[in-house]
Design an enzyme around this catalytic site. Structure first.
Site, PDB file in Angstrom:
ATOM      1  N   ASP A  95       7.891 -55.084  18.317  1.00  0.00           N
ATOM      2  CA  ASP A  95       9.172 -55.604  18.787  1.00  0.00           C
ATOM      3  C   ASP A  95       9.797 -56.521  17.739  1.00  0.00           C
ATOM      4  OD1 ASP A  95       9.047 -54.366  21.442  1.00  0.00           O
ATOM      5  OD2 ASP A  95       7.265 -55.637  21.628  1.00  0.00           O
ATOM      6  N   LYS A 105       4.389 -57.887  19.928  1.00  0.00           N
ATOM      7  CA  LYS A 105       4.231 -56.575  20.530  1.00  0.00           C
ATOM      8  C   LYS A 105       4.053 -56.723  22.043  1.00  0.00           C
ATOM      9  CE  LYS A 105       1.568 -53.596  18.777  1.00  0.00           C
ATOM     10  NZ  LYS A 105       2.602 -52.652  19.217  1.00  0.00           N
ATOM     11  N   GLU A 114      -3.439 -52.223  22.745  1.00  0.00           N
ATOM     12  CA  GLU A 114      -2.993 -52.154  21.343  1.00  0.00           C
ATOM     13  C   GLU A 114      -3.803 -53.107  20.473  1.00  0.00           C
ATOM     14  OE1 GLU A 114       1.616 -50.820  22.237  1.00  0.00           O
ATOM     15  OE2 GLU A 114       1.193 -52.924  21.907  1.00  0.00           O
TER      16      GLU A 114
END
Ligand code: 5RP
Length: 235
Positions: A95, A105, A114
């Protein structure tokens, strides 16, 4: 390495930029290996590109149910992260990313998985369009995956450092992650020291994962721009 380099071009839509950078990431795919695959709309473009070399890779470890389903639909075998000790490459979006490779993120709520897959990978290749590059992390609200019973206490704890935390909603209800938890989106932060921030917030009771990736930072960022895909290397 499998080499595919897209050509430079002007006046591309954001969707086309994502397609280009997804294709460019194929150059980091190592033939015969299992690859770490992240989540999000940019990664979806990478997964689509991966289909063209699916016979050259052993498979993937995926960071979300959505990516797993997309990989499997394209005939790519998905391994559980516990079946694989070490991955040489992990490809994921962000992001925000700064000039040192620190990231925010979790816009797709997959930040915990992730971070796990990134931690077992030797190289994090971040794929973004140029809108994601920042000087200082914090313009994008920081996603934090939390245990539901800790929500209100954590909202107050973020307020005590001048930030505003809100429960992420989906169809009017708290969004439930792949891990059965909820997401706080935390606005009003300027993250001058990403490692210190990640360390501190990770210790707050009830926090599962904070969406600042400073310890699992990117080693490479492929950034789609109107004049082509640029490569940033971080050491
Ligand atoms: C999902 C993520 C994504 O990588 C991040 O939100 C970027 O997504 P997109 O490529 O759709 O902009 O962290 O949890």
């Amino acid at each position: 390495m499998i080499n595919t380099q897209p050509a430079a071009s002007a006046a591309l839509s954001q969707d086309e930029l994502k397609t280009r950078v997804g294709q460019a990431a194929l150059q980091y795919v190592v033939a015969g290996q299992i690859l770490g695959v992240g989540s999000g709309s940019t990664v979806n473009k990478f997964i689509d590109a991966l289909a063209s070399v699916r016979d050259q890779i052993k498979g993937a470890v995926s960071s979300s149910i959505a990516s797993t389903e997309r990989l499997q639909a394209l005939g790519i075998e998905v391994f559980d992260s516990n079946q694989v000790e070490r991955l040489s490459v992990y490809v994921d979006g962000a992001d925000e990313i700064d000039h040192q490779g620190n990231m925010i993120k979790g816009g797709g709520a997959a930040l915990t998985r992730e971070k796990i897959v990134a931690a077992q990978s030797a190289k994090f290749v971040c794929i973004v369009d140029q809108s994601k590059l920042v000087q200082t992390l914090g313009r994008y609200p920081v996603p934090v995956e939390v245990i539901p019973m800790a929500v209100q206490r954590l909202v107050r704890q973020f307020a005590s450092i001048g930030a505003q935390a809100r429960v992420r909603l989906q169809d009017g209800q708290p969004l439930v992650t792949d891990n059965g938890q909820v997401i706080l989106d935390v606005a009003g932060l300027r993250i001058w020291n990403p490692r210190a921030f990640e360390s501190e917030v990770s210790q707050w009771p009830g926090v599962v994962t904070v969406g600042v990736f400073a310890f699992q930072q990117a080693q490479v960022c492929l950034m789609a721009t109107a004049s082509g895909v640029k490569t940033m290397n971080f050491y």
